[in-house]
Design a protein around this motif. Structure first.
Motif, PDB file in Angstrom:
ATOM      1  N   HIS A 406       0.833  -1.197   0.000  1.00 32.51           N
ATOM      2  CA  HIS A 406       0.000   0.000   0.000  1.00 32.51           C
ATOM      3  C   HIS A 406       0.878   1.261   0.000  1.00 32.51           C
ATOM      4  O   HIS A 406       0.553   2.246  -0.663  1.00 32.51           O
ATOM      5  CB  HIS A 406      -0.941  -0.001   1.203  1.00 32.51           C
ATOM      6  CG  HIS A 406      -1.826   1.197   1.259  1.00 32.51           C
ATOM      7  ND1 HIS A 406      -2.928   1.348   0.451  1.00 32.51           N
ATOM      8  CD2 HIS A 406      -1.744   2.342   1.987  1.00 32.51           C
ATOM      9  CE1 HIS A 406      -3.491   2.518   0.693  1.00 32.51           C
ATOM     10  NE2 HIS A 406      -2.793   3.141   1.620  1.00 32.51           N
ATOM     11  N   ALA A 410       0.590   4.899  -1.857  1.00 28.57           N
ATOM     12  CA  ALA A 410       0.212   6.067  -1.054  1.00 28.57           C
ATOM     13  C   ALA A 410       1.310   7.128  -1.002  1.00 28.57           C
ATOM     14  O   ALA A 410       1.049   8.262  -0.601  1.00 28.57           O
ATOM     15  CB  ALA A 410      -0.163   5.625   0.357  1.00 28.57           C
ATOM     16  N   TYR A 417       3.636  12.139   0.504  1.00 23.25           N
ATOM     17  CA  TYR A 417       2.389  11.442   0.821  1.00 23.25           C
ATOM     18  C   TYR A 417       1.279  11.984  -0.084  1.00 23.25           C
ATOM     19  O   TYR A 417       1.096  13.193  -0.204  1.00 23.25           O
ATOM     20  CB  TYR A 417       2.029  11.671   2.300  1.00 23.25           C
ATOM     21  CG  TYR A 417       0.634  11.246   2.672  1.00 23.25           C
ATOM     22  CD1 TYR A 417       0.197   9.936   2.451  1.00 23.25           C
ATOM     23  CD2 TYR A 417      -0.262  12.144   3.242  1.00 23.25           C
ATOM     24  CE1 TYR A 417      -1.095   9.548   2.785  1.00 23.25           C
ATOM     25  CE2 TYR A 417      -1.552  11.759   3.586  1.00 23.25           C
ATOM     26  CZ  TYR A 417      -1.966  10.463   3.345  1.00 23.25           C
ATOM     27  OH  TYR A 417      -3.245  10.085   3.666  1.00 23.25           O
ATOM     28  N   LYS A 438      -9.656  10.549  -3.083  1.00 21.82           N
ATOM     29  CA  LYS A 438      -9.617   9.208  -2.486  1.00 21.82           C
ATOM     30  C   LYS A 438     -11.019   8.677  -2.268  1.00 21.82           C
ATOM     31  O   LYS A 438     -11.968   9.443  -2.106  1.00 21.82           O
ATOM     32  CB  LYS A 438      -8.845   9.250  -1.171  1.00 21.82           C
ATOM     33  CG  LYS A 438      -9.343  10.282  -0.172  1.00 21.82           C
ATOM     34  CD  LYS A 438      -8.371  10.481   0.981  1.00 21.82           C
ATOM     35  CE  LYS A 438      -8.717  11.719   1.784  1.00 21.82           C
ATOM     36  NZ  LYS A 438      -7.708  12.090   2.758  1.00 21.82           N
TER      37      LYS A 438
END
Ligand code: OOB
Length: 550
Positions: A406, A410, A417, A438
């Motif tokens: 993940h 991400a 980020y 998102k």
């Protein structure tokens, strides 16, 4: 004496590359301090001053230091040691603060769960972190946490201790763990201090490793941006474990400033206004729906909240219209806060002009925060254009705990980020939130992953397919709607609500509305089109309105 076993979370909890670490230390952002070191320093300086007030009980800084140390000693005797993990799920209260400081001193990493979490979330946190201890209150908000612990225990071989504040029954009583003397601080500044919890975009919430040095930098910087000082009296009305009331600047920001925290059992305006008046509260933080509620309630003749100087609002977007009403209704300044448990925090300035305060969500609080606004291909957009916000900096994590696959998605390869938030930048460098990329629903500041609820709905035998979407809501910002294709004609919302509850879904993730439908609209590539689903519901409402046609 043998060195305490070092914390070995290095592989599982990604950290900053050496060049960044060196820079953050060199430029003074990261200091060689731990949470316990901070508490010792403040207690040396303000020993007899009230650190915390809970239902009329005053706890001084010296008391807090002593109690946390004595509890740390008791927990060590129980067998907990540096590097262990513990899930802490306690309501707002002094006990929560003591437990967290005790664990921080021992080097045991608390997972800061919320009281609203249930079987699914808590089971996952305990299992995923192989937690050795689970801290709860006996009952709170009408819920018996011991029953939850009993249900979870059999499936968790690593869990040794359930520690209860209150009536412990067969578990371990918190009150019995306090020893006569404290222990030395086992933590190092670069150790993981706590796990915060992400709102979650896929499946279940993710764990966010926050380290002593960077989280303390976050806290000090937030306290400065909020004007905290020794005369600060902060009302903690939101659930204390959340990053906003915990560290942005919240209770920890108040402590580093030598101020006083007043803990509210709930955020109801009647409770809160009485506490503000009784203790001369100067600052508090709320999510938008609560700010609306407080504004409705203000002006009642029996509420004197004139000591309040600043109301911080964040967690979800505060409408401009509501923002404009804060000062006239509550008689205090507004500070918008846009933040995330992963790191980056933005504030409007206390002295900013009114327009900036009501129309923006602030700007990054640290000079070392780096932000980019990018299009779908990851290219920087033209100044002032909307795009996805990417960020990197001295208190924004470089990866979640133990999910490398993940993390690849991400974070960018160079460590930014991907927030999933759509923003635009004003010429003065302030952010205006305009949407979200998102797949997440933000229900009045409480975040959930639609996928998590969909998966649970799909586990019901009468559900053929399910799609969960957020719909605009005047008070909550968004409410949760579940579109369901039933297998049989007789399926009712109540049956699905019962099913979700029985599976242990937290109440704030429960759909506010169910719509039964024959088939889902699809996108060009055959995926469920959530956009069309939302549109369809709008049409339904419109035609329902017309049908009522008066
Ligand atoms: C705070 O933290 P989280 O981790 O619960 O949620 C972060 C997400 C952001 O990515 C954004 O989508 C949303 O919550 N958000 C806002 C917002 N503040 C947060 N959206 C619009 N306007 C705002 N002012 O929510 C959080 C952490 C620290 C301080 C304040 C909030």
């Amino acid at each position: 004496m043998l060195q305490e076993t070092a914390q070995d979370l290095s592989v599982d909890a990604p950290t900053w590359p050496e060049t960044f670490r060196a820079r953050y230390v060199r430029e003074g952002f990261w200091q060689a301090e731990t949470f316990s070191g901070m508490l010792d320093r403040i207690a040396d300086r303000h020993a007899g001053k009230t650190a915390l007030i809970e239902s009329g009980r005053h706890v001084t800084y010296e008391d807090l230091r002593r109690r946390a140390g004595a509890l740390a000693a008791g927990l060590r005797r129980l067998g907990l040691q540096k590097g262990d993990r513990a899930v802490v799920q306690m309501p707002n209260g002094v006990a929560f603060v003591e437990v967290v400081f005790a664990l921080l001193r021992l080097g045991v990493v608390p997972v800061l769960a919320l009281p609203s979490h249930r079987h699914i979330e808590i089971g996952r946190f305990l299992d995923f972190t192989e937690a050795r201890a689970y801290f709860i209150a006996d009952r709170a908000g009408g819920f018996d946490y011991r029953a939850l612990a009993r249900e979870l225990l059999p499936g968790l071989p690593a869990l040794r201790h359930v520690i209860v504040d209150g009536e412990a029954e067969a578990f371990t009583a918190l009150s019995g763990l306090v020893e006569d003397a404290g222990i030395d601080d086992a933590a190092q500044p670069e150790d993981v201090a706590v796990f915060q919890i992400s709102g979650g975009t896929t499946g279940v919430p993710k764990l966010i490793p926050r380290r002593h040095n960077e989280y303390l930098y976050n806290i000090r910087t937030a306290a400065a941006a909020s004007g905290m000082a020794e005369d600060t009296v902060y009302l903690c009305a939101l659930p204390v474990a959340h990053n906003f009331p915990f560290a942005c600047p919240g209770i920890m920001g108040t402590f580093v400033s030598g101020g006083t925290v007043v803990i509210a059992p709930d955020p109801d305006p009647r409770t809160a206004f009485a506490l503000i008046e009784a203790h001369g509260v100067t600052i508090t933080s709320l999510v938008p729906p609560l700010a609306l509620l407080w504004m409705e309630a203000a002006g009642a003749p029996d509420a004197d909240i004139s000591s309040l100087r600043t109301l911080q609002v964040g967690g979800a977007k505060l409408s401009e219209e509501a923002a404009r009403r804060v000062r006239p209704r509550l008689g205090c300044g507004l500070q918008q806060v846009f933040g995330m448990a992963e790191g980056l925090i933005c504030y409007t300035g206390l002295d900013d002009d009114e327009e900036t305060i009501v129309t923006t969500q602030g700007r990054p609080m640290s000079p070392a925060d780096e932000i980019r606004v990018v299009d779908a291909e990851g290219r920087d957009v033209a100044p002032g254009e909307p795009g996805e916000l990417l960020t990197r900096g001295p208190y924004t994590i470089r990866g979640y705990y133990k999910i490398p696959e993940h993390n690849e998605k991400a974070f960018t390869p160079d460590g930014f980020y991907r927030t999933g938030d759509i923003v635009r930048l004003t010429p003065a460098g302030y952010l205006v939130l305009s949407g979200r990329e998102k797949d997440q629903i933000n229900r009045g500041g409480e975040k959930l992953s639609p996928e998590e609820v969909e998966n649970l709905l799909l586990a019901h035998g009468d559900v053929h397919d399910a799609a969960v979407v957020g719909l605009p809501d005047e008070t909550l910002g968004e409410r949760i709607c579940a579109f369901v294709i039933p297998r049989t004609g007789g399926l009712k919302p109540l049956a699905l609500i019962r099913h979700l509850k029985a599976r242990g879904l937290a109440a704030f993730k429960m759909p506010d509305q169910f719509v039964f439908i024959e088939r889902f609209p699809e996108t060009g590539v055959g995926k469920v089109s959530k956009k069309d689903l939302r549109e369809r519901l709008k049409q339904l409402h419109l035609s329902a309105g017309l049908d009522n046609g008066d």
